[in-house]
Design an enzyme around this catalytic site. Structure first.
Site, PDB file in Angstrom:
ATOM      1  N   ASP A  90       0.835  -1.210   0.000  1.00  0.00           N
ATOM      2  CA  ASP A  90       0.000   0.000   0.000  1.00  0.00           C
ATOM      3  C   ASP A  90       0.866   1.254   0.000  1.00  0.00           C
ATOM      4  O   ASP A  90       1.876   1.305   0.716  1.00  0.00           O
ATOM      5  CB  ASP A  90      -0.824   0.045   1.301  1.00  0.00           C
ATOM      6  CG  ASP A  90      -2.302  -0.149   1.061  1.00  0.00           C
ATOM      7  OD1 ASP A  90      -2.785   0.110  -0.051  1.00  0.00           O
ATOM      8  OD2 ASP A  90      -2.978  -0.568   2.024  1.00  0.00           O
ATOM      9  N   GLU A 188     -13.899  -2.402  -1.585  1.00  0.00           N
ATOM     10  CA  GLU A 188     -14.062  -2.563  -0.139  1.00  0.00           C
ATOM     11  C   GLU A 188     -15.445  -2.111   0.321  1.00  0.00           C
ATOM     12  O   GLU A 188     -15.842  -0.962   0.079  1.00  0.00           O
ATOM     13  CB  GLU A 188     -12.971  -1.785   0.621  1.00  0.00           C
ATOM     14  CG  GLU A 188     -13.129  -1.960   2.149  1.00  0.00           C
ATOM     15  CD  GLU A 188     -11.897  -1.612   2.959  1.00  0.00           C
ATOM     16  OE1 GLU A 188     -10.843  -1.298   2.387  1.00  0.00           O
ATOM     17  OE2 GLU A 188     -12.007  -1.655   4.201  1.00  0.00           O
TER      18      GLU A 188
HETATM   19  O1  KIV Z   1      -4.840  -1.878   4.229  1.00  0.00           O
HETATM   20  C1  KIV Z   1      -5.431  -2.934   3.973  1.00  0.00           C
HETATM   21  O2  KIV Z   1      -5.292  -3.961   4.655  1.00  0.00           O
HETATM   22  C2  KIV Z   1      -6.350  -2.947   2.837  1.00  0.00           C
HETATM   23  C3  KIV Z   1      -7.200  -4.150   2.632  1.00  0.00           C
HETATM   24  C4  KIV Z   1      -8.244  -4.217   3.661  1.00  0.00           C
HETATM   25  C5  KIV Z   1      -7.752  -4.219   1.262  1.00  0.00           C
HETATM   26  O3  KIV Z   1      -6.406  -1.997   2.111  1.00  0.00           O
END
Ligand code: KIV
Length: 268
Positions: A90, A188
């Site tokens: 991310d 989500e």
């Molecule tokens: O940060 C995370 O774990 C996520 C998932 C829930 C898709 O974005």
């Protein structure tokens, strides 16, 4: 041989092959070396080093305080624990706010962790950011619906796409993000019928979380799956183990064993 039965690390091509074959894609988060190794051995196709790191591991109330350095440290540990799953990291809050910032963040992640792709939260407005990274050869997973980095703007964590305009906005965003080159898209906490419609409409795989069974794949936070939590668990998670209970019991037995040993002569 199917895309996922040899021992090579999976790539976006394998993920797209799964999508084309109709086989569902299993994705889970991981934040550390040991858990990543176990998740990899158990056969998920994609491991996400999510910025849920903030809530799950670092004890923050939201994902907003998570930094790029936090992500890089944990993503490197995860990648080093794996040999087969594709690993996606991310980009945390503020590190993908415009195309050039996002490009710098993504380059740092790929160079310093080994991860193969980044995930960026945001609707249609994120499309130019996705396009800039893709143009530089960086695979991007998009993320729409409940986007926790926007929690203060959204005003909480709730299901998205409940009325026709909201559903149309999600559908349009998904289309734009695919056009911008995203290789997959997380949906989500979206109304299941809307998630199903988006899945049917797109060529790229949708990966659902709390968005019903009709996505091309599913993702969960590993702690919610294995019951390793001290706080509330989302209703859709359905834990398959009680690791928190196992830890409490093992530690309780250890404490009792230590205390049961005959007393040392008192000092002083
Ligand atoms: O940060 C995370 O774990 C996520 C998932 C829930 C898709 O974005």
């Amino acid at each position: 041989m199917s895309a996922t039965t040899d021992n090579k690390r999976l790539t976006t091509r394998d993920i797209h092959a799964l999508r084309r074959s109709g086989e569902k894609i299993a994705m889970l988060t991981a934040y550390d070396h040991v858990t990543a190794a176990l998740v990899d051995q158990a056969g998920v196709e994609i491991i996400l080093v999510g910025d849920s790191l903030g809530n799950v591991v670092l004890g923050y109330e939201t994902t907003l305080p998570v930094t790029l350095d936090d992500m890089i440290r944990h993503a490197g540990a995860v990648y080093r624990g794996t040999t087969r799953a594709m690993v996606v990291c991310d980009l945390p809050f503020g590190t993908a706010k415009d195309p050039e910032t996002a490009l710098g963040s993504a380059i740092a992640v790929l160079q310093q962790t080994g991860c193969q792709a980044v995930k960026i939260e945001g609707g249609g407005a994120a499309a130019p950011i996705v396009a800039r990274l893709v143009e530089q050869g960086i695979p991007v997973m998009a993320h729409i619906g409940l986007t926790p980095q926007a929690v203060h703007q959204l005003g909480g964590y709730y299901r998205h796409g409940k009325d026709a305009p909201a559903a149309q906005e999600l559908i349009a965003a998904a289309r734009e993000l695919q056009k911008a080159g995203a290789f997959a898209i997380v949906l989500e906490f979206i109304v299941p019928e809307v998630a199903a419609e988006i899945t049917l409409m797109l060529d790229i795989p949708t990966i659902g979380i709390g968005s019903g069974p009709d996505c091309a794949g599913q993702v969960l936070v590993i702690n919610d799956l294995i019951g390793l939590n001290v706080g509330p668990v989302p209703g859709f998670a359905k834990p398959k183990a009680d690791v928190a209970g196992i830890i409490r019991q093992a530690v309780g037995e250890y404490v009792a064993e230590v205390k049961a040993h005959p007393k040392e002569p008192s000092i002083g």
